[in-house]
Design a protein around this motif. Structure first.
Motif, mmCIF file in Angstrom:
data_model
loop_
_atom_site.group_PDB
_atom_site.id
_atom_site.type_symbol
_atom_site.label_atom_id
_atom_site.label_comp_id
_atom_site.label_asym_id
_atom_site.label_seq_id
_atom_site.Cartn_x
_atom_site.Cartn_y
_atom_site.Cartn_z
ATOM 1 N N MET A 164 -8.054 5.869 -7.080
ATOM 2 C CA MET A 164 -7.079 4.854 -7.372
ATOM 3 C C MET A 164 -6.916 3.949 -6.059
ATOM 4 O O MET A 164 -6.740 2.766 -6.259
ATOM 5 C CB MET A 164 -5.631 5.463 -7.729
ATOM 6 C CG MET A 164 -5.902 6.365 -9.140
ATOM 7 S SD MET A 164 -4.039 7.253 -9.128
ATOM 8 C CE MET A 164 -3.107 6.028 -9.439
ATOM 9 N N HIS A 200 -8.344 12.293 -6.469
ATOM 10 C CA HIS A 200 -8.006 11.499 -7.441
ATOM 11 C C HIS A 200 -7.274 10.248 -7.097
ATOM 12 O O HIS A 200 -7.480 9.164 -7.375
ATOM 13 C CB HIS A 200 -7.056 12.103 -8.386
ATOM 14 C CG HIS A 200 -6.647 11.310 -9.691
ATOM 15 N ND1 HIS A 200 -7.537 10.779 -10.592
ATOM 16 C CD2 HIS A 200 -5.602 10.886 -9.982
ATOM 17 C CE1 HIS A 200 -6.810 9.924 -11.376
ATOM 18 N NE2 HIS A 200 -5.499 10.156 -11.072
ATOM 19 N N GLY A 201 -6.331 10.462 -6.069
ATOM 20 C CA GLY A 201 -5.881 9.518 -5.409
ATOM 21 C C GLY A 201 -6.785 8.543 -4.714
ATOM 22 O O GLY A 201 -6.398 7.298 -4.685
ATOM 23 N N PHE A 212 -7.213 -0.074 -5.965
ATOM 24 C CA PHE A 212 -5.948 -1.023 -5.522
ATOM 25 C C PHE A 212 -6.619 -1.804 -4.157
ATOM 26 O O PHE A 212 -6.289 -3.192 -4.360
ATOM 27 C CB PHE A 212 -4.975 -0.007 -5.014
ATOM 28 C CG PHE A 212 -4.032 -0.554 -4.238
ATOM 29 C CD1 PHE A 212 -3.047 -1.626 -4.555
ATOM 30 C CD2 PHE A 212 -3.727 -0.661 -2.752
ATOM 31 C CE1 PHE A 212 -2.017 -2.163 -4.084
ATOM 32 C CE2 PHE A 212 -2.816 -0.900 -2.039
ATOM 33 C CZ PHE A 212 -2.005 -1.933 -2.429
ATOM 34 N N PHE A 221 2.507 1.692 -3.503
ATOM 35 C CA PHE A 221 1.527 2.097 -4.269
ATOM 36 C C PHE A 221 1.336 3.566 -4.126
ATOM 37 O O PHE A 221 1.169 4.319 -5.223
ATOM 38 C CB PHE A 221 0.304 1.522 -4.335
ATOM 39 C CG PHE A 221 -0.997 1.412 -5.203
ATOM 40 C CD1 PHE A 221 -0.827 1.018 -6.591
ATOM 41 C CD2 PHE A 221 -2.097 2.328 -5.063
ATOM 42 C CE1 PHE A 221 -1.777 1.445 -7.612
ATOM 43 C CE2 PHE A 221 -2.990 2.661 -5.885
ATOM 44 C CZ PHE A 221 -2.914 2.066 -7.105
ATOM 45 N N MET A 222 1.016 4.026 -3.083
ATOM 46 C CA MET A 222 0.646 5.382 -2.741
ATOM 47 C C MET A 222 1.904 6.367 -3.089
ATOM 48 O O MET A 222 1.628 7.370 -3.905
ATOM 49 C CB MET A 222 0.359 5.656 -1.235
ATOM 50 C CG MET A 222 -0.282 6.784 -0.872
ATOM 51 S SD MET A 222 0.957 8.060 -0.200
ATOM 52 C CE MET A 222 1.399 7.568 1.126
ATOM 53 N N ARG A 223 2.999 5.766 -2.749
ATOM 54 C CA ARG A 223 4.121 6.780 -3.160
ATOM 55 C C ARG A 223 4.315 6.728 -4.674
ATOM 56 O O ARG A 223 4.973 7.957 -5.184
ATOM 57 C CB ARG A 223 5.477 6.427 -2.511
ATOM 58 C CG ARG A 223 5.627 6.144 -0.918
ATOM 59 C CD ARG A 223 5.924 7.621 -0.259
ATOM 60 N NE ARG A 223 5.800 7.543 1.002
ATOM 61 C CZ ARG A 223 4.997 8.401 1.863
ATOM 62 N NH1 ARG A 223 4.448 9.398 1.038
ATOM 63 N NH2 ARG A 223 5.097 8.315 3.136
ATOM 64 N N SER A 224 4.096 5.511 -5.379
ATOM 65 C CA SER A 224 4.242 5.701 -6.814
ATOM 66 C C SER A 224 3.218 6.426 -7.767
ATOM 67 O O SER A 224 3.713 6.868 -8.570
ATOM 68 C CB SER A 224 4.482 4.185 -7.333
ATOM 69 O OG SER A 224 5.389 3.493 -6.438
ATOM 70 N N ASN A 225 2.058 6.464 -7.142
ATOM 71 C CA ASN A 225 1.124 7.081 -8.179
ATOM 72 C C ASN A 225 0.275 8.044 -7.458
ATOM 73 O O ASN A 225 -0.551 8.625 -8.205
ATOM 74 C CB ASN A 225 -0.024 5.796 -8.095
ATOM 75 C CG ASN A 225 0.616 4.601 -8.899
ATOM 76 O OD1 ASN A 225 1.157 4.647 -10.043
ATOM 77 N ND2 ASN A 225 0.794 3.497 -7.993
ATOM 78 N N MET A 226 0.393 8.541 -6.273
ATOM 79 C CA MET A 226 -0.536 9.414 -5.760
ATOM 80 C C MET A 226 -0.056 10.678 -5.406
ATOM 81 O O MET A 226 1.319 10.771 -5.020
ATOM 82 C CB MET A 226 -1.308 8.569 -4.823
ATOM 83 C CG MET A 226 -2.229 7.763 -5.316
ATOM 84 S SD MET A 226 -2.957 7.071 -3.818
ATOM 85 C CE MET A 226 -2.907 5.255 -4.299
ATOM 86 N N LYS A 227 -0.777 11.854 -5.258
ATOM 87 C CA LYS A 227 -0.262 13.062 -4.690
ATOM 88 C C LYS A 227 -0.586 13.217 -3.305
ATOM 89 O O LYS A 227 -1.933 13.230 -2.992
ATOM 90 C CB LYS A 227 -0.748 14.079 -5.616
ATOM 91 C CG LYS A 227 -0.105 15.523 -5.219
ATOM 92 C CD LYS A 227 -0.633 16.490 -6.247
ATOM 93 C CE LYS A 227 -0.271 17.964 -5.913
ATOM 94 N NZ LYS A 227 -1.262 18.936 -6.086
ATOM 95 N N SER A 280 0.766 -1.216 0.105
ATOM 96 C CA SER A 280 -0.038 0.005 -0.074
ATOM 97 C C SER A 280 0.919 1.168 0.068
ATOM 98 O O SER A 280 0.487 2.343 -0.796
ATOM 99 C CB SER A 280 -0.882 -0.162 1.131
ATOM 100 O OG SER A 280 -1.633 -1.239 1.305
#
Length: 372
Positions: free
Chosen positions: A152, A148-149, A156, A77-83, A74
């Motif tokens: 996602m 937006h995050g 996930f 995934f959060m660090r790679s795809n979200m703001k 988690s």
């Protein structure tokens, strides 16, 4: 110059060396350690070892497994795809997750004046460990991202739950952010189902009417869950998202959720930071409200608790070297549980405070807050 004996040593824990000269760095003998070097396992194992003895045997292996299964993927995934609205660090998000779980496990702690946990309670905690863990994961790792995050993270987490064959899958409709898990019924329940039908008093002026929404109900629920268990809480959101209204309403004792009201022994204190707030003003305000409990120890009147609400936490302007003095004073309390009396120059230990704060993302006079 301070003369020190051979037995003495001084340690400085600094955030960065942005305003340190090379001479300072060489003299102090600085060792640089990244949070990644520590890892999360030490935090997790320490926390698990401190669980209430009644549930430790049944939950130890289960929780270790859940952390391995969900937490690292988690975070990645959060660090790679979200703001994020405000930058966070992994070890603090992990501790946020543990704090939420602590609140759910609190009824299993043996306390004076209350019956010890029953076998049914222990069994419920064991059966519901995974959905409670997922709820805590949503509001720690998944709670710091933007709108937006969240979409996602919703997709996930549903996929992860499906792949891991969770016993209590999320309902198909809405988002994972729209549900809370109830241990009593062992079901995911919509936030708005927690609220009674609203009755609006026709004599109230328009500005006094607060209509519960999904956002305000879950904010109130999480505020009560954390604050009633002595966990300090920070709300981050854009202007106009109802942070101040929701927190003020809760502190005044008019909760939107039946049963989620402030305890009778709590005294709320409210302070609002501005660009010109100084550390001295902050300290004087808090000191003026404290009673002396015993020599060197101060706090609210015996048997009472202070909930200190700090609005616009990141408004104070920075001084020459980048620090925000009012925030540093509060941070000193978090680290050392007190501060120095400026007149008598003696240390004051301050007890029985729980902090709740709100702030907007940096910009428009609001500063980038220290990552501490």
């Amino acid at each position: 110059i301070i003369k020190m004996s051979p037995e003495m040593t001084m340690m400085f824990e600094v955030e960065d060396l942005a305003v340190a000269s090379p001479a300072t760095v060489s003299r102090v003998g600085i060792i640089y350690m990244e949070p990644e070097g520590l890892g999360l396992d030490v935090l997790i194992q320490t926390w698990i070892s401190r669980l209430p003895p009644a549930i430790l045997p049944v939950l130890k292996n289960k929780l270790t497994f859940l952390f391995d299964l969900y937490l690292k993927v988690s975070l990645l995934f959060m660090r790679s795809n979200m703001k994020e609205l405000v930058p966070t660090v992994d070890n603090n998000l992990t501790q946020s997750l543990m704090r939420i779980l602590d609140c759910f496990f609190e009824p299993c702690i043996e306390k004076e004046g209350r019956d010890p946990p029953t076998e049914v309670m222990v069994s419920d905690m064991s059966n519901c460990a995974e959905p409670l863990f997922l709820f805590a994961l949503i509001w720690s790792v998944g709670g710091v991202v933007d709108e937006h995050g969240r979409k996602m993270f919703d997709a996930f987490l549903r996929t992860e739950g499906f792949n891991n064959k969770t016993a209590y899958p999320f309902p198909k409709t809405e988002s994972v952010y729209d549900y809370v898990f109830m241990v009593g019924t062992k079901k995911w329940v919509k936030w708005m189902d927690l609220v009674d039908k609203i009755e609006i008093n026709i004599k109230d002026s328009f500005s006094e009417i607060v209509v519960p929404t999904t956002d305000s109900v879950r904010n109130t629920y999480l505020t009560d869950l954390l604050m009633s268990n002595g966990k300090h809480t920070l709300f981050v959101g854009d202007t106009g998202t109802g942070k101040t209204v929701n927190i003020s309403q809760y502190l005044m004792g008019s909760s939107q959720i039946p049963g989620k009201v402030i305890k009778s022994n709590v005294i709320p204190l409210t302070m609002t930071f501005s660009a010109n707030t100084s550390a001295n003003m902050t300290q004087d305000f808090l000191d003026s409200k404290l009673d002396k409990r015993k020599k060197g120890v101060y706090g609210p009147a015996a048997g009472k608790l202070f909930y200190v609400y700090v609005d616009d936490l990141n408004m104070p302007k920075r001084e020459t070297y980048g620090a925000q003095p009012p925030i540093e004073l509060l941070r000193q309390w978090f680290d050392q549980e007190g501060w120095y009396d400026r007149k008598e120059l003696i240390y004051r230990k301050v007890i029985d405070l729980t902090f709740i704060a709100s702030m907007g993302p940096p910009g428009g006079g609001r500063q980038q807050i220290t990552s501490r």
